[in-house]
Design a protein around this motif. Structure first.
Motif, PDB file in Angstrom:
ATOM      1  N   PHE A 353     -70.320   7.620  80.938  1.00 52.66           N
ATOM      2  CA  PHE A 353     -69.152   7.235  81.803  1.00 52.66           C
ATOM      3  C   PHE A 353     -69.745   6.406  82.662  1.00 52.66           C
ATOM      4  CE2 PHE A 353     -68.509  11.425  80.094  1.00 52.66           C
ATOM      5  CZ  PHE A 353     -66.931  11.487  79.894  1.00 52.66           C
ATOM      6  N   ALA A 354     -68.723   5.466  83.038  1.00 51.96           N
ATOM      7  CA  ALA A 354     -69.220   4.308  83.920  1.00 51.96           C
ATOM      8  C   ALA A 354     -67.838   3.874  84.958  1.00 51.96           C
ATOM      9  CB  ALA A 354     -69.606   3.025  83.206  1.00 51.96           C
ATOM     10  N   GLY A 355     -68.115   3.380  85.909  1.00 49.72           N
ATOM     11  CA  GLY A 355     -67.041   2.788  86.754  1.00 49.72           C
ATOM     12  C   GLY A 355     -66.711   3.769  87.851  1.00 49.72           C
ATOM     13  N   GLN A 356     -65.309   3.626  88.459  1.00 47.45           N
ATOM     14  CA  GLN A 356     -64.972   4.592  89.505  1.00 47.45           C
ATOM     15  C   GLN A 356     -64.609   5.707  88.852  1.00 47.45           C
ATOM     16  OE1 GLN A 356     -62.175   1.247  91.412  1.00 47.45           O
ATOM     17  NE2 GLN A 356     -61.919   3.170  92.511  1.00 47.45           N
ATOM     18  N   LEU A 357     -64.660   6.113  87.735  1.00 48.72           N
ATOM     19  CA  LEU A 357     -64.543   7.343  87.024  1.00 48.72           C
ATOM     20  C   LEU A 357     -65.857   8.242  87.397  1.00 48.72           C
ATOM     21  CD1 LEU A 357     -62.419   8.883  85.459  1.00 48.72           C
ATOM     22  CD2 LEU A 357     -63.570   8.348  83.400  1.00 48.72           C
ATOM     23  N   THR A 358     -66.783   7.804  87.676  1.00 50.08           N
ATOM     24  CA  THR A 358     -68.089   8.483  87.934  1.00 50.08           C
ATOM     25  C   THR A 358     -68.139   8.895  89.438  1.00 50.08           C
ATOM     26  OG1 THR A 358     -69.378   6.609  88.333  1.00 50.08           O
ATOM     27  CG2 THR A 358     -69.172   7.415  85.958  1.00 50.08           C
ATOM     28  N   GLY A 359     -67.337   8.407  90.415  1.00 54.09           N
ATOM     29  CA  GLY A 359     -67.489   8.639  91.410  1.00 54.09           C
ATOM     30  C   GLY A 359     -68.183   7.550  92.529  1.00 54.09           C
ATOM     31  N   VAL A 360     -68.480   6.297  92.146  1.00 54.11           N
ATOM     32  CA  VAL A 360     -68.933   5.243  93.042  1.00 54.11           C
ATOM     33  C   VAL A 360     -67.537   4.675  93.408  1.00 54.11           C
ATOM     34  CG1 VAL A 360     -70.730   4.826  91.816  1.00 54.11           C
ATOM     35  CG2 VAL A 360     -68.859   3.822  90.931  1.00 54.11           C
ATOM     36  N   GLU A 361     -67.523   3.874  94.435  1.00 59.39           N
ATOM     37  CA  GLU A 361     -66.211   3.424  94.859  1.00 59.39           C
ATOM     38  C   GLU A 361     -66.606   1.865  95.398  1.00 59.39           C
ATOM     39  OE1 GLU A 361     -62.347   3.114  96.564  1.00 59.39           O
ATOM     40  OE2 GLU A 361     -63.370   4.438  95.223  1.00 59.39           O
ATOM     41  N   GLY A 362     -65.804   0.716  94.706  1.00 60.52           N
ATOM     42  CA  GLY A 362     -65.974  -0.431  95.004  1.00 60.52           C
ATOM     43  C   GLY A 362     -66.017  -1.484  93.626  1.00 60.52           C
ATOM     44  N   TYR A 363     -65.864  -2.602  93.753  1.00 67.71           N
ATOM     45  CA  TYR A 363     -65.928  -3.533  92.634  1.00 67.71           C
ATOM     46  C   TYR A 363     -67.290  -3.537  91.950  1.00 67.71           C
ATOM     47  CZ  TYR A 363     -61.326  -5.205  93.500  1.00 67.71           C
ATOM     48  OH  TYR A 363     -59.919  -5.581  93.689  1.00 67.71           O
ATOM     49  N   THR A 364     -68.370  -3.862  93.116  1.00 67.25           N
ATOM     50  CA  THR A 364     -69.863  -4.113  92.820  1.00 67.25           C
ATOM     51  C   THR A 364     -70.473  -3.002  92.231  1.00 67.25           C
ATOM     52  OG1 THR A 364     -69.780  -5.742  94.508  1.00 67.25           O
ATOM     53  CG2 THR A 364     -71.900  -5.139  93.500  1.00 67.25           C
ATOM     54  N   GLU A 365     -69.961  -1.794  93.059  1.00 68.14           N
ATOM     55  CA  GLU A 365     -70.815  -0.439  92.453  1.00 68.14           C
ATOM     56  C   GLU A 365     -69.948   0.001  91.105  1.00 68.14           C
ATOM     57  OE1 GLU A 365     -70.244  -0.330  96.895  1.00 68.14           O
ATOM     58  OE2 GLU A 365     -69.305  -1.104  95.257  1.00 68.14           O
ATOM     59  N   SER A 366     -68.932  -0.053  90.846  1.00 65.03           N
ATOM     60  CA  SER A 366     -68.198   0.218  89.608  1.00 65.03           C
ATOM     61  C   SER A 366     -68.867  -0.708  88.253  1.00 65.03           C
ATOM     62  CB  SER A 366     -66.805  -0.250  89.610  1.00 65.03           C
ATOM     63  OG  SER A 366     -66.214   0.770  90.331  1.00 65.03           O
ATOM     64  N   THR A 367     -68.980  -1.764  88.674  1.00 60.22           N
ATOM     65  CA  THR A 367     -69.545  -2.732  87.632  1.00 60.22           C
ATOM     66  C   THR A 367     -71.232  -2.388  87.350  1.00 60.22           C
ATOM     67  OG1 THR A 367     -68.096  -4.596  88.540  1.00 60.22           O
ATOM     68  CG2 THR A 367     -70.173  -5.138  87.188  1.00 60.22           C
ATOM     69  N   ALA A 368     -71.863  -1.935  88.503  1.00 60.71           N
ATOM     70  CA  ALA A 368     -73.245  -1.819  88.361  1.00 60.71           C
ATOM     71  C   ALA A 368     -73.205  -0.353  87.175  1.00 60.71           C
ATOM     72  CB  ALA A 368     -73.608  -1.367  89.795  1.00 60.71           C
ATOM     73  N   THR A 369     -72.477   0.376  87.560  1.00 58.83           N
ATOM     74  CA  THR A 369     -72.661   1.671  86.593  1.00 58.83           C
ATOM     75  C   THR A 369     -72.537   1.247  85.108  1.00 58.83           C
ATOM     76  OG1 THR A 369     -70.297   2.244  86.881  1.00 58.83           O
ATOM     77  CG2 THR A 369     -71.951   3.244  88.286  1.00 58.83           C
ATOM     78  N   GLY A 370     -71.555   0.145  84.995  1.00 57.25           N
ATOM     79  CA  GLY A 370     -71.392  -0.317  83.525  1.00 57.25           C
ATOM     80  C   GLY A 370     -72.482  -0.893  82.983  1.00 57.25           C
ATOM     81  N   LEU A 371     -73.293  -1.820  83.939  1.00 55.43           N
ATOM     82  CA  LEU A 371     -74.649  -2.383  83.444  1.00 55.43           C
ATOM     83  C   LEU A 371     -75.350  -1.334  83.041  1.00 55.43           C
ATOM     84  CD1 LEU A 371     -76.141  -5.479  85.467  1.00 55.43           C
ATOM     85  CD2 LEU A 371     -77.163  -3.915  84.098  1.00 55.43           C
ATOM     86  N   ILE A 372     -75.815  -0.457  83.924  1.00 54.84           N
ATOM     87  CA  ILE A 372     -76.765   0.609  83.586  1.00 54.84           C
ATOM     88  C   ILE A 372     -76.446   1.566  82.462  1.00 54.84           C
ATOM     89  CG2 ILE A 372     -78.000   2.718  84.745  1.00 54.84           C
ATOM     90  CD1 ILE A 372     -78.733  -0.038  86.017  1.00 54.84           C
ATOM     91  N   ALA A 373     -75.029   1.766  82.235  1.00 55.28           N
ATOM     92  CA  ALA A 373     -74.470   2.638  81.061  1.00 55.28           C
ATOM     93  C   ALA A 373     -75.104   1.975  79.614  1.00 55.28           C
ATOM     94  CB  ALA A 373     -73.351   2.827  81.275  1.00 55.28           C
ATOM     95  N   ALA A 374     -75.008   0.565  79.859  1.00 54.42           N
ATOM     96  CA  ALA A 374     -75.182  -0.008  78.552  1.00 54.42           C
ATOM     97  C   ALA A 374     -76.452  -0.275  78.123  1.00 54.42           C
ATOM     98  CB  ALA A 374     -74.475  -1.646  78.711  1.00 54.42           C
ATOM     99  N   ILE A 375     -77.401  -0.468  79.361  1.00 51.49           N
ATOM    100  CA  ILE A 375     -78.890  -0.359  79.314  1.00 51.49           C
ATOM    101  C   ILE A 375     -79.178   0.658  78.500  1.00 51.49           C
ATOM    102  CG2 ILE A 375     -80.972  -0.440  80.536  1.00 51.49           C
ATOM    103  CD1 ILE A 375     -79.830  -2.479  82.326  1.00 51.49           C
ATOM    104  N   ASN A 376     -78.851   1.997  78.961  1.00 55.10           N
ATOM    105  CA  ASN A 376     -79.281   3.206  78.709  1.00 55.10           C
ATOM    106  C   ASN A 376     -78.757   3.612  77.105  1.00 55.10           C
ATOM    107  OD1 ASN A 376     -81.100   4.222  80.748  1.00 55.10           O
ATOM    108  ND2 ASN A 376     -79.542   4.684  81.950  1.00 55.10           N
ATOM    109  N   LEU A 377     -77.475   3.402  76.804  1.00 54.95           N
ATOM    110  CA  LEU A 377     -76.907   3.374  75.263  1.00 54.95           C
ATOM    111  C   LEU A 377     -77.824   2.610  74.592  1.00 54.95           C
ATOM    112  CD1 LEU A 377     -74.984   4.940  73.697  1.00 54.95           C
ATOM    113  CD2 LEU A 377     -73.328   3.276  74.267  1.00 54.95           C
ATOM    114  N   SER A 378     -78.022   1.436  74.706  1.00 54.45           N
ATOM    115  CA  SER A 378     -78.705   0.555  74.209  1.00 54.45           C
ATOM    116  C   SER A 378     -80.214   1.219  73.748  1.00 54.45           C
ATOM    117  CB  SER A 378     -78.989  -0.751  74.685  1.00 54.45           C
ATOM    118  OG  SER A 378     -79.698  -1.629  73.947  1.00 54.45           O
ATOM    119  N   ARG A 379     -80.977   1.674  74.757  1.00 49.81           N
ATOM    120  CA  ARG A 379     -82.123   2.274  74.583  1.00 49.81           C
ATOM    121  C   ARG A 379     -82.027   3.423  73.753  1.00 49.81           C
ATOM    122  NH1 ARG A 379     -86.265   1.584  78.070  1.00 49.81           N
ATOM    123  NH2 ARG A 379     -86.982   3.646  78.143  1.00 49.81           N
TER     124      ARG A 379
END
Length: 458
Positions: A353-379
Motif C-alpha cells: 500500500f502507498a499514499g494517503q491510504l497508509t496514514g501519511v498526510e501531504g503531497y510529498t509524504e504520499s508520493t514518498a510512500t509510492g517511491l519506496i513501495a516501488a523500490i521494495n516491490l522491485s526488490r
C-alpha cells in the motif's frame, strides 16, 4: 470472513499499480524505470470522485503547494531525500513551478500534464481506465483518500478490520482581478521570501489582507454562526489537525485563528506602518498570477455562506470565487495495526500500500510512500528482501512512525523533525540543529541509494 488468498494477476509478467494519483504515478514510474512492465489502473473517468475535475494522472485536488524546499524545513528535507532517489513527481513539480517563495508551488494543470505525459508515453507503462474491486499480486494499492466503496470493502474484508475515515477540507480560490489591491499588501513573514518570475513584480510571495481588531472580531462571529454543509455519516469523525476547517478553528476559541493561519507576526502593513491585528494571506495558484488561494482557509461552509463571509475580508469585498471550498472523504488504514514495516499485507508481502491510504498526510509524504513501495516491490520480484532508509532520514522516520505508532490512537502524520533520531550530541540552536539533521539525513539517504544500486548491478 477474511479472504484467505489473493490471486496472481492474469498477466504474470506485469506489475499492477492501482490508483493514478501522486503515489500511484510515482510507483508506476519507478517500477518501469527498473525494467518492469506496469499496468496502472485508474478508475477516472469511468468512475468519478467528488473532488477530481479531470481524468489526468496526478491531479491535485487540494492545495497547489508541496511546501518548503529548504532542507532546514522537514518538508524540504523530505523532498531533498526524494530528489536523491529521482522522484518523477518532484521533477514534474519543478517543471510546473510558480512563484511561491521558498515553497514548491505549482501550476496544477501544468503539473498534472507533466506527470500524465511522462507516464502515458513510457514504453513499459500501460494505463487502464477501470475500477479495481479486488486485490491481485504483485501490486501496489495507492487509491488514496477517495478509494472506491467496492475496493475499500475488499480491503476491510482482507484485513479483518474497519478502516478509518475523516474529512479533508479544500480552500477557496479567488480571481486576482477581483482583489482590491489598494487594501492589501504584498509581503512574506519577516521579509524572508521574495517572488520572482511570471505573475507579478519582485516582492513578497503572498498578498496580505490586514484586519483591525473590530474586523477580526466580526469575522469570528460570522464564522461561528455560519451554516455548514452536512457531512452525514462522518460528522463525528475528528479532523486531522493539519487540515482543520477554518470555522472549526474559530469555534475552538476567539484567538485560535489569530495564532494560526491569520497570525500577523512578521508582517507590517505599509499603509498603517504597523503590524495588523490579524491577516488573511493569499498564495499564487497559477503561473500567471490570475488565481490566488486563501491560505489555511479550508472550509466546509455552504457555498452562499462562504461568499458572504469571505467577502467581509478587506480587499475581498468583490471577490470572484473561481473555486469554493468543499469537503471530501479521506480514508486511511491503521498501518501499525494491520501492515508490515514496508506497508504490505502481513501474509502477502507483494501486495503493498502507498499514499494517503497508509496514514501519511501531504503531497510529498504520499508520493514518498509510492517511491519506496516501488523500490521494495522491485526488490522482492528479484528475490531480495524489502528495505527501508534508516530512521535518521525523513523517509525512514515516516515509515518507522507507521510501524511503531500505537494502533489504538493512530492518526495521519506529516513529515516533521520530531520523527527523526536524536543527534549524537545535543544542539541548543534550533536552526543549527535542523541543519545537522539535514546533513545527516542526506548523507544517509545517499548511502542507502548507493547500496540499492550496488545490489541492482550485481
Amino acid at each position: 470472513m477474511p479472504v484467505t488468498s489473493i490471486p496472481s494477476a492474469s498477466d504474470s509478467s506485469s506489475v499492477h499499480v492501482v490508483g493514478g494519483g501522486l503515489a500511484g504515478s510515482e510507483a508506476a514510474w519507478q517500477l518501469a524505470e527498473r525494467g518492469h512492465d506496469v499496468v496502472l489502473h485508474e478508475m477516472r473517468p469511468v468512475r468519478g470522485t467528488p473532488a477530481h475535475k479531470t481524468d489526468r494522472l496526478a491531479e491535485l485536488v487540494c492545495s497547489n503547494t508541496f511546501k518548503s524546499t529548504e532542507t532546514s524545513n522537514a518538508h524540504g528535507l523530505l523532498k531533498a531525500e526524494m530528489g536523491v532517489l529521482a522522484s518523477v513527481v518532484l521533477q514534474a513539480a519543478e517543471q510546473a513551478r510558480v512563484p511561491g517563495g521558498s515553497a514548491l508551488t505549482v501550476d496544477r494543470d501544468a503539473f498534472s500534464r507533466a506527470v500524465h505525459d511522462r507516464l502515458t508515453t513510457h514504453p513499459r507503462i500501460t494505463v487502464v481506465r477501470e475500477e479495481v474491486t479486488q486485490l491481485t499480486s504483485p501490486c501496489i494499492v495507492a487509491t488514496g483518500p477517495l478509494t472506491s466503496d467496492a475496493l475499500a470493502a475488499t480491503i476491510r474484508q482482507r484485513l479483518g478490520i474497519e478502516s478509518l475515515a475523516f474529512y479533508d477540507a479544500i480552500a477557496p480560490i479567488v480571481s486576482h482581478e477581483s482583489i482590491d489591491t489598494a487594501k492589501v499588501f504584498r509581503a512574506s513573514r519577516y521579509g524572508k521570501e521574495t517572488m520572482h518570475g511570471e505573475g507579478g513584480d519582485a516582492g513578497g510571495a503572498y498578498l496580505n489582507c490586514p484586519m483591525s481588531r473590530e474586523q477580526y472580531e466580526s469575522f469570528i462571529d460570522a464564522l461561528r454562526a455560519a451554516d455548514q454543509a452536512t457531512a452525514h455519516e462522518f460528522d463525528a469523525v475528528p479532523y486531522f489537525e493539519g487540515c482543520m476547517p477554518i470555522e472549526e478553528m474559530a469555534r475552538r476559541g476567539r484567538e485560535t485563528l489569530r495564532f494560526g493561519p491569520m497570525k500577523p507576526v512578521g508582517l507590517v502593513d505599509p499603509a498603517a506602518g504597523r503590524r495588523p491585528y490579524a491577516v488573511v494571506q493569499l498564495r499564487m495558484e497559477d503561473r500567471s498570477g490570475r488565481m490566488w488561494n486563501l491560505v489555511g482557509f479550508q472550509t466546509r461552509l455552504r457555498y452562499p455562506e462562504q461568499q458572504r463571509i469571505f467577502r467581509t475580508i478587506p480587499g475581498l469585498e468583490h471577490a470572484e470565487f473561481l473555486r469554493l471550498g468543499s469537503v471530501h472523504r479521506n480514508s486511511y488504514l491503521n498501518a501499525p495495526g494491520s501492515l508490515t514495516a514496508h506497508l504490505s499485507l502481513r501474509d502477502h508481502r507483494m501486495v503493498l500500500f502507498a499514499g494517503q491510504l497508509t496514514g501519511v498526510e501531504g503531497y510529498t509524504e504520499s508520493t514518498a510512500t509510492g517511491l519506496i513501495a516501488a523500490i521494495n516491490l522491485s526488490r522482492m520480484l528479484h528475490g531480495l528482501e524489502p528495505t527501508l532508509p534508516p530512521s535518521t532520514t525523513m523517509l525512514g522516520a515516516l515509515y518507522r512512525y507507521m510501524r511503531e505508532a500505537d494502533p489504538r490512537h493512530f492518526q495521519p502524520m506529516n513529515a516533521n523533525f520530531g520523527l527523526l533520531d536524536d543527534l549524537p550530541r545535543p544542539e541548543r540552536d534550533k536552526q543549527r540543529k535542523r541543519e545537522l539533521f539535514a546533513e545527516r539525513a542526506l548523507s544517509a539517504v545517499r548511502q542507502w541509494s548507493e547500496d540499492l544500486a550496488a545490489v541492482a548491478v550485481r
